[in-house]
Design an enzyme around this catalytic site. Sequence first.
Site, PDB file in Angstrom:
ATOM      1  N   GLY A  59       0.755  -1.207   0.057  1.00  0.00           N
ATOM      2  CA  GLY A  59       0.085   0.055   0.011  1.00  0.00           C
ATOM      3  C   GLY A  59       0.917   1.381   0.168  1.00  0.00           C
ATOM      4  N   LYS A  93       4.699   0.174   8.026  1.00  0.00           N
ATOM      5  CA  LYS A  93       4.583   1.499   7.421  1.00  0.00           C
ATOM      6  C   LYS A  93       5.542   2.390   7.662  1.00  0.00           C
ATOM      7  CE  LYS A  93       0.046   3.631   7.735  1.00  0.00           C
ATOM      8  NZ  LYS A  93      -0.715   4.355   8.266  1.00  0.00           N
ATOM      9  N   ASP A 104     -12.008   9.712   6.591  1.00  0.00           N
ATOM     10  CA  ASP A 104     -11.727   8.879   5.509  1.00  0.00           C
ATOM     11  C   ASP A 104     -12.158   7.503   5.102  1.00  0.00           C
ATOM     12  OD1 ASP A 104     -10.809   9.104   2.781  1.00  0.00           O
ATOM     13  OD2 ASP A 104      -8.823   8.692   3.238  1.00  0.00           O
TER      14      ASP A 104
END
Length: 860
Positions: free
Chosen positions: A517, A538, A637
């Site tokens: 991602g 991440k 979001d």
Amino acid sequence: MAGGHNFSTPSLTSLFIIFIIFFNSPSVNARFTPPDNYLIDCGSPQTTLLDDGRTFKSDPQSVSFLSSDQTIFATSNSLPENTSLPLYKTARIFEDESVYKFLVFQPGRHFLRLYFYPLRHPDYNLTTAVFTVKTNDGLVLLHDFSTDHSQFKEYLINVTSDDFSLTFSPLKKSFAFVNAIEFVSAPNELVPDSATAISPPGVFTGVSDFDLQVVHRVNVGGPTITPKNDTLSRTWTSDSHGYMMFPKGDKVVSIDTNAVNYPAGGATPLIAPDQVYSSAASMADSGVSVPNFNLTWEMNIDPGFDYLIRLHFCDIVSASLNSLYFNVYVNGLIGVSGLDLSTLTSGLAMAYYKDLVVNASTIANGVIRVQVGPSDLESTTPNAILNGLEVMKMSSSVGSLDGLFSSGSNSHGKSQRLTMTIEAIGVAIGVITLLVLILSLVRRKNKAKGWDEGGNSFTSWFLPLNASYCSSLLSSKSKSKNGYSSVLFSKVGLGKSFGFNELRDATKNFDESAVIGVGGFGKVYIGEIEEGTKLAIKRGNPRSSQGINEFQTEIELLSKLRHRHLVSLIGYCDENSEMILVYEYMANGPLRDHLYGSKTALPCLTWRQRLEISIGAARGLHYLHTGGSSHGIIHRDVKTTNILLDENLVAKVSDFGLSKTGPALDQTHVSTAVKGSFGYLDPEYFRRQQLTEKSDVYSFGVVLFEILCARPALDPSLPREQVNLAEWAMQKQRKGVIETIADPKIKKTISSESLIKYVEAAEKCLAEYGVDRPSMGDVLWNLEFAMQLQDASLQLDPPEEEDDDDTCKGKKMKMVNSESVKKIDEKKNKESDVSVLINDDSGVVMGSPLFSKMEDIEGR
Ligand SMILES: *[C@@H]1O[C@H](CO)[C@@H](O)[C@H](O)[C@H]1NC(C)=O
Ligand SMILES: *[C@@H]1O[C@H](CO)[C@@H](O)[C@H](O)[C@H]1NC(C)=O
Ligand SMILES: *[C@@H]1O[C@H](CO)[C@@H](O)[C@H](O)[C@H]1NC(C)=O
Ligand SMILES: *[C@@H]1O[C@H](CO)[C@@H](O)[C@H](O)[C@H]1NC(C)=O
Ligand SMILES: *[C@@H]1O[C@H](CO)[C@@H](O)[C@H](O)[C@H]1NC(C)=O
Ligand SMILES: *[C@@H]1O[C@H](CO)[C@@H](O)[C@H](O)[C@H]1NC(C)=O
């Protein structure tokens, strides 16, 4: 709106029919199919099957809705001495006020049965629990209740609204628990509105206005009848429990159960089973010429309440009609004079019952005494009988079935000392938390500077948060006396601290092939550390200032939030000026890939799976809005790429980079930049630039339609009126043809009732103005309902297997489902053979490295 209403009425009717067909009762001559039938084995990891054939579901499986996210399971292998009922083996513990909510299909009388047993738990001494249980109508069922032995409470409540809820409120600093709950419709005929008043004598009407608690239920002259032999799952205790005061004068009589008759307009097999009417106590032939005495039963009751007493009769002693006449007394007052069963029922062996209302003022010494004795001593065979006896407490004028006159304060004294200790600990924690808070506020003030200068290391921002996270964990654990809290405080923090090399190795030197991602902050990699544990890693890009802000927001939030339906943070790495966060790996990736447009062909999700996923995501958002902190958090979001699925297809909300704490905290700060994703953006937020939780609700409505229709929120390649899914779906819904745009692969498997409820929920989310949109809690409620409707229709009409590969098979889906559930159960059992199970909804995520680390600290 009006259209929607018209729809739902027939759907409920058909649902009722479904239930009639479905829940076949085991008894032959008495059938009752409860429209509402909630059986919950609280705290149990799996379904529990009882000897009587009833299946109790675990709380998460049950369609009831539990408000509390912070709950603890308790299990024990030792049962109370006087029962083998497996329901007592597990309990659910509530540290805060918690609500069980049930959807009511048919208002009217309902049985509510509660099971309590203070089983052993290492952290909670359940015998010290003191709590109150109330219904949503304000009826107090238990007031400052505590127990040191097993207790069973049974109520008959007239439910008049569409939902029913039970609130468990622990006394300050205490906690509540419950082992099992039954909430089941009772036949309306069970409690008629009128009865005979004893003092003053007369007709009593208005029984329907009272809620009842069943205090005694006796099968006079016969054995104990268990729920297995009673269609309404009642227990009738045998008479050998010392109710009968002069056993010598008592002669037990009985006939074959098949010989009992039910006259029209009298008792029915639902009022009491055959076994009650087929046995009785009658007067012994005492050798005296005239049997001049009464048969007497005495029962202990709570004084201060009125009581409804139901007496069951069936003349199984007389040889001919009109030979049995007797009087009935309650507490020395005449209840029925010269009761003549043959005239009342026009026959022998006819079931009959009589309801008497006893006024509280006539009850002395907390005893109800029922007597029957011959009224006509001239008759050839003077006699009197009684077949069954029920004593029911009537709710008081202030809506209580407990507490007003309770004298039982002995247990309070005992818990007092403990409460005081807990209070002392609580104060200490409060002080620590305050200090930490001040510290973190000071830090936060310098925040912008710190990041821009780049001088502060990554963890300098962790530390205050770190500590406040710990302290929140600590305070939630404060009541347990397990002593590891202080260790936890210094050690766990944000979870594991990973070495940079470790993470570099895990991702093959941050290889492009490991990227799963990309976001404004940088890339997300899949990594594998020793033991094959997969992680999502991440890696922040220090050069992106937007990245840094999002990164920071995410850390702030995730360090405070833990929930089964939020992706959890496992650890971090701050070596070499890196900003790396490590999350649990979500094996099945974003929800969107399972709906459409995925490069690799993924199996199609069934309707039920989609419902489960939407319920999971809704739970996560509901927790964000309400449960996570004192101020609601707005995700900002919500979209199908931010809803991730784990290996069991459990949905978890992710990506809190844009999230904001609710208006309460942020009043001074007016955000000018509207952020979010096109296609999901709340038009009101867009117009007025004012952010509320309802903006998430709007986006979630779009997600719901996306799940139903399996197409993107925005698809510019489509004809103009179809580009925006929200508009397109609302247009179809207004025309009443929403099913025409449902995913063709599953369209046929969706029950129409389920679809209506689901779309209704989605439609409300998309309301023009935020105030008209439901809360996430309400959305969740509607989705649960849609699931229930789907299940009900599946049971009625199991879908036939189709060999069409394009169609998801309802049946196959069910199998996969139960297997994965089993897998989870097995996993849980392996991981914790101690007698504590921490629910996945609680603060700690089971099975994550964080959890195992905590176990290490505990020394297990
Ligand atoms: C639980 O509390 C009760 C009453 O305070 C006490 O008698 C009992 O010993 C305690 N049990 C345990 C296991 O601590
Ligand atoms: C077990 O026995 C206790 C004490 O006699 C009694 O109060 C309790 O109701 C019984 N529990 C059950 C489930 O029968
Ligand atoms: C329940 O209460 C309502 C309103 O008081 C009454 O109309 C209804 O008949 C009652 N139902 C039963 C089964 O008692
Ligand atoms: C309960 O029902 C079973 C058959 O279902 C019967 O064999 C048994 O005798 C019944 N028990 C009582 C107490 O009537
Ligand atoms: C039966 O009980 C009633 C009420 O307690 C009493 O008035 C009556 O005298 C008793 N009958 C006999 C025969 O003892
Ligand atoms: C009981 O008696 C009192 C007065 O004596 C009366 O106010 C009350 O309504 C009565 N209760 C019932 C259930 O009859």
